[in-house]
Motif scaffolding. Structure first.
Motif, PDB file in Angstrom:
ATOM      1  N   VAL A 124      53.163 -40.469  28.085  1.00  0.00           N
ATOM      2  CA  VAL A 124      52.764 -39.545  29.152  1.00  0.00           C
ATOM      3  C   VAL A 124      53.628 -38.284  29.122  1.00  0.00           C
ATOM      4  CG1 VAL A 124      52.670 -39.219  31.648  1.00  0.00           C
ATOM      5  CG2 VAL A 124      51.811 -41.343  30.633  1.00  0.00           C
ATOM      6  N   LEU A 125      54.936 -38.456  28.938  1.00  0.00           N
ATOM      7  CA  LEU A 125      55.813 -37.290  28.886  1.00  0.00           C
ATOM      8  C   LEU A 125      55.440 -36.374  27.725  1.00  0.00           C
ATOM      9  CD1 LEU A 125      59.328 -38.850  29.634  1.00  0.00           C
ATOM     10  CD2 LEU A 125      57.835 -37.598  31.204  1.00  0.00           C
ATOM     11  N   ALA A 126      55.081 -36.953  26.588  1.00  0.00           N
ATOM     12  CA  ALA A 126      54.689 -36.142  25.439  1.00  0.00           C
ATOM     13  C   ALA A 126      53.450 -35.318  25.752  1.00  0.00           C
ATOM     14  CB  ALA A 126      54.447 -37.037  24.226  1.00  0.00           C
ATOM     15  N   GLU A 127      52.476 -35.920  26.425  1.00  0.00           N
ATOM     16  CA  GLU A 127      51.257 -35.180  26.780  1.00  0.00           C
ATOM     17  C   GLU A 127      51.550 -34.096  27.807  1.00  0.00           C
ATOM     18  OE1 GLU A 127      47.449 -33.729  27.379  1.00  0.00           O
ATOM     19  OE2 GLU A 127      48.373 -34.779  25.678  1.00  0.00           O
ATOM     20  N   LEU A 128      52.381 -34.387  28.790  1.00  0.00           N
ATOM     21  CA  LEU A 128      52.706 -33.383  29.802  1.00  0.00           C
ATOM     22  C   LEU A 128      53.519 -32.237  29.199  1.00  0.00           C
ATOM     23  CD1 LEU A 128      53.558 -35.740  32.795  1.00  0.00           C
ATOM     24  CD2 LEU A 128      51.587 -34.199  32.622  1.00  0.00           C
ATOM     25  N   THR A 129      54.390 -32.550  28.260  1.00  0.00           N
ATOM     26  CA  THR A 129      55.149 -31.500  27.592  1.00  0.00           C
ATOM     27  C   THR A 129      54.220 -30.606  26.776  1.00  0.00           C
ATOM     28  OG1 THR A 129      57.154 -32.840  27.518  1.00  0.00           O
ATOM     29  CG2 THR A 129      57.000 -31.046  25.931  1.00  0.00           C
ATOM     30  N   ARG A 130      53.202 -31.192  26.176  1.00  0.00           N
ATOM     31  CA  ARG A 130      52.202 -30.391  25.452  1.00  0.00           C
ATOM     32  C   ARG A 130      51.471 -29.445  26.403  1.00  0.00           C
ATOM     33  NH1 ARG A 130      47.016 -29.941  24.487  1.00  0.00           N
ATOM     34  NH2 ARG A 130      46.479 -31.595  25.960  1.00  0.00           N
ATOM     35  N   ARG A 131      51.176 -29.924  27.596  1.00  0.00           N
ATOM     36  CA  ARG A 131      50.461 -29.098  28.572  1.00  0.00           C
ATOM     37  C   ARG A 131      51.375 -28.063  29.231  1.00  0.00           C
ATOM     38  NH1 ARG A 131      45.670 -32.001  31.678  1.00  0.00           N
ATOM     39  NH2 ARG A 131      44.895 -33.407  30.047  1.00  0.00           N
ATOM     40  N   PHE A 132      52.658 -28.400  29.352  1.00  0.00           N
ATOM     41  CA  PHE A 132      53.608 -27.503  30.024  1.00  0.00           C
ATOM     42  C   PHE A 132      54.798 -27.239  29.097  1.00  0.00           C
ATOM     43  CE2 PHE A 132      51.351 -29.791  33.354  1.00  0.00           C
ATOM     44  CZ  PHE A 132      50.964 -28.748  34.210  1.00  0.00           C
ATOM     45  N   PRO A 133      54.572 -26.512  28.002  1.00  0.00           N
ATOM     46  CA  PRO A 133      55.679 -26.253  27.071  1.00  0.00           C
ATOM     47  C   PRO A 133      56.718 -25.324  27.704  1.00  0.00           C
ATOM     48  CG  PRO A 133      53.752 -24.952  26.478  1.00  0.00           C
ATOM     49  CD  PRO A 133      53.315 -25.883  27.576  1.00  0.00           C
ATOM     50  N   ASP A 134      57.944 -25.500  27.286  1.00  0.00           N
ATOM     51  CA  ASP A 134      59.032 -24.626  27.747  1.00  0.00           C
ATOM     52  C   ASP A 134      59.162 -24.609  29.276  1.00  0.00           C
ATOM     53  OD1 ASP A 134      59.528 -23.844  25.047  1.00  0.00           O
ATOM     54  OD2 ASP A 134      57.828 -22.455  25.208  1.00  0.00           O
ATOM     55  N   THR A 135      58.892 -25.746  29.892  1.00  0.00           N
ATOM     56  CA  THR A 135      58.964 -25.876  31.348  1.00  0.00           C
ATOM     57  C   THR A 135      60.014 -26.919  31.706  1.00  0.00           C
ATOM     58  OG1 THR A 135      56.611 -25.329  31.572  1.00  0.00           O
ATOM     59  CG2 THR A 135      57.659 -26.423  33.443  1.00  0.00           C
ATOM     60  N   ASP A 136      60.937 -26.563  32.582  1.00  0.00           N
ATOM     61  CA  ASP A 136      61.942 -27.532  33.016  1.00  0.00           C
ATOM     62  C   ASP A 136      61.281 -28.704  33.730  1.00  0.00           C
ATOM     63  OD1 ASP A 136      64.057 -26.111  31.973  1.00  0.00           O
ATOM     64  OD2 ASP A 136      64.579 -25.135  33.864  1.00  0.00           O
ATOM     65  N   GLN A 137      61.771 -29.896  33.428  1.00  0.00           N
ATOM     66  CA  GLN A 137      61.191 -31.110  33.991  1.00  0.00           C
ATOM     67  C   GLN A 137      62.241 -31.901  34.771  1.00  0.00           C
ATOM     68  OE1 GLN A 137      59.318 -33.521  30.961  1.00  0.00           O
ATOM     69  NE2 GLN A 137      58.421 -31.744  29.915  1.00  0.00           N
ATOM     70  N   VAL A 138      61.818 -32.443  35.901  1.00  0.00           N
ATOM     71  CA  VAL A 138      62.581 -33.463  36.615  1.00  0.00           C
ATOM     72  C   VAL A 138      61.779 -34.749  36.529  1.00  0.00           C
ATOM     73  CG1 VAL A 138      63.396 -34.264  38.862  1.00  0.00           C
ATOM     74  CG2 VAL A 138      63.793 -31.900  38.176  1.00  0.00           C
ATOM     75  N   HIS A 139      62.404 -35.821  36.101  1.00  0.00           N
ATOM     76  CA  HIS A 139      61.748 -37.123  35.998  1.00  0.00           C
ATOM     77  C   HIS A 139      62.227 -38.024  37.128  1.00  0.00           C
ATOM     78  CE1 HIS A 139      61.424 -36.463  31.342  1.00  0.00           C
ATOM     79  NE2 HIS A 139      60.705 -35.606  32.035  1.00  0.00           N
ATOM     80  N   GLY A 140      61.361 -38.886  37.598  1.00  0.00           N
ATOM     81  CA  GLY A 140      61.770 -39.771  38.681  1.00  0.00           C
ATOM     82  C   GLY A 140      60.750 -40.843  38.963  1.00  0.00           C
ATOM     83  N   GLY A 141      60.991 -41.549  40.042  1.00  0.00           N
ATOM     84  CA  GLY A 141      60.093 -42.611  40.449  1.00  0.00           C
ATOM     85  C   GLY A 141      60.754 -43.460  41.518  1.00  0.00           C
ATOM     86  N   ARG A 142      60.002 -44.455  41.972  1.00  0.00           N
ATOM     87  CA  ARG A 142      60.543 -45.367  42.972  1.00  0.00           C
ATOM     88  C   ARG A 142      60.701 -46.767  42.365  1.00  0.00           C
ATOM     89  NH1 ARG A 142      59.763 -46.997  47.410  1.00  0.00           N
ATOM     90  NH2 ARG A 142      59.670 -49.208  47.053  1.00  0.00           N
ATOM     91  N   SER A 143      61.811 -47.408  42.697  1.00  0.00           N
ATOM     92  CA  SER A 143      62.085 -48.791  42.312  1.00  0.00           C
ATOM     93  C   SER A 143      61.957 -48.974  40.795  1.00  0.00           C
ATOM     94  CB  SER A 143      61.165 -49.734  43.091  1.00  0.00           C
ATOM     95  OG  SER A 143      61.619 -51.067  43.020  1.00  0.00           O
ATOM     96  N   SER A 144      60.993 -49.757  40.331  1.00  0.00           N
ATOM     97  CA  SER A 144      60.806 -49.934  38.896  1.00  0.00           C
ATOM     98  C   SER A 144      60.592 -48.599  38.192  1.00  0.00           C
ATOM     99  CB  SER A 144      59.607 -50.852  38.639  1.00  0.00           C
ATOM    100  OG  SER A 144      59.270 -50.895  37.274  1.00  0.00           O
ATOM    101  N   GLY A 145      59.859 -47.693  38.850  1.00  0.00           N
ATOM    102  CA  GLY A 145      59.631 -46.371  38.259  1.00  0.00           C
ATOM    103  C   GLY A 145      60.904 -45.571  38.122  1.00  0.00           C
ATOM    104  N   ALA A 146      61.854 -45.763  39.043  1.00  0.00           N
ATOM    105  CA  ALA A 146      63.154 -45.101  38.926  1.00  0.00           C
ATOM    106  C   ALA A 146      63.928 -45.649  37.735  1.00  0.00           C
ATOM    107  CB  ALA A 146      63.955 -45.288  40.206  1.00  0.00           C
ATOM    108  N   ARG A 147      63.826 -46.948  37.507  1.00  0.00           N
ATOM    109  CA  ARG A 147      64.482 -47.540  36.344  1.00  0.00           C
ATOM    110  C   ARG A 147      63.898 -46.983  35.052  1.00  0.00           C
ATOM    111  NH1 ARG A 147      64.070 -53.717  36.341  1.00  0.00           N
ATOM    112  NH2 ARG A 147      65.674 -53.456  34.721  1.00  0.00           N
ATOM    113  N   VAL A 148      62.584 -46.880  34.995  1.00  0.00           N
ATOM    114  CA  VAL A 148      61.927 -46.327  33.803  1.00  0.00           C
ATOM    115  C   VAL A 148      62.373 -44.885  33.575  1.00  0.00           C
ATOM    116  CG1 VAL A 148      59.709 -45.664  32.805  1.00  0.00           C
ATOM    117  CG2 VAL A 148      59.930 -47.855  33.986  1.00  0.00           C
ATOM    118  N   ALA A 149      62.425 -44.103  34.646  1.00  0.00           N
ATOM    119  CA  ALA A 149      62.841 -42.708  34.518  1.00  0.00           C
ATOM    120  C   ALA A 149      64.283 -42.594  34.028  1.00  0.00           C
ATOM    121  CB  ALA A 149      62.669 -41.985  35.852  1.00  0.00           C
ATOM    122  N   CYS A 150      65.146 -43.476  34.506  1.00  0.00           N
ATOM    123  CA  CYS A 150      66.546 -43.455  34.062  1.00  0.00           C
ATOM    124  C   CYS A 150      66.657 -43.804  32.590  1.00  0.00           C
ATOM    125  CB  CYS A 150      67.378 -44.423  34.902  1.00  0.00           C
ATOM    126  SG  CYS A 150      67.734 -43.856  36.581  1.00  0.00           S
TER     127      CYS A 150
END
Length: 218
Positions: A87-113
């Motif tokens: 998913v990150l690869a696809e979003l980076t393709r759509r938003f090149p050269d754009t600063d990103q903050v990654h995150g999530g809740r609970s399990s999603g926070a673990r994945v983001a870390c």
């Protein structure tokens, strides 16, 4: 402000992930959010985080393949991480050269870390909502410690904001050199959207610049 809504799937080795993307005409950054183990992208704290940015940014809420397939039992961590990377690869393709903050809740926070350590480009910050510091108790009463996952992000020098309920039964991460911690009323569910939004807004404002002079967003 006109916001374009897009709902699309991203192929992963474990089935399609689903992305709900809100993007304004002027995009000052990208916030990517993952859900909890048995939940979805409509969780109150995820919606609060999505509303928190003081400037127009794109917000992508990511539904993992096992949830797209209708299952509630979470997939193994390696599968979650692989799907997140796709998913990150696809979003980076759509938003090149754009600063990103990654995150999530609970399990999603673990994945983001975990993902922050290998993402290309690396996120400028990680938002950990209800990070579950301790796993549910095993039959022998022990509770595995998940702090190495969030500590590794701090050791990599990536800023982290951890927002937890003051009564979170899974524990609250302690502050660290690159990690700020905010506790708000509530438990692991973080249902109080206002306090979560108030906690996230000043932190996320550091990463996304104000609108350029003369630019008006309708």
């Amino acid at each position: 402000m006109i916001v374009e809504l897009d709902d699309f799937e991203v192929a992963t080795p474990h089935g399609p992930a689903r992305v709900l993307l809100e993007s304004p005409g002027y995009c000052g950054g990208l916030l990517v959010l993952g859900h909890g183990a048995g939940g979805g992208v409509e969780a109150p704290d995820l919606l609060a985080a999505a509303e928190s940015a003081p400037v127009p940014i794109a917000v992508a809420r990511v539904l993992q393949p096992y949830r797209v397939a209708g299952r509630k039992a979470p997939a193994p961590a390696a599968q979650l991480d692989e799907a997140w990377a796709c998913v990150l690869a696809e979003l980076t393709r759509r938003f090149p050269d754009t600063d990103q903050v990654h995150g999530g809740r609970s399990s999603g926070a673990r994945v983001a870390c975990r993902g922050a350590l290998v993402a290309d480009p690396a996120p400028v910050g990680v938002l950990a909502l209800a990070f579950p510091l301790l796993a549910p108790a095993r039959r022998d009463g022990t509770r595995p410690d998940r702090s190495p996952e969030i500590d590794a992000v701090d050791e990599a020098g990536i800023p982290v904001l951890a927002v937890s309920g003051e009564r979170d039964r899974f524990g609250v991460p302690p502050p660290a050199r690159h990690r700020e911690v905010v506790t708000v009323r509530g438990d692991h569910s973080l249902k109080a959207r206002g306090p979560v939004r108030d906690a996230v807004a000043p932190w996320i404002a550091r990463f996304f610049p104000p609108l350029p002079d003369g630019l008006v967003i309708l």
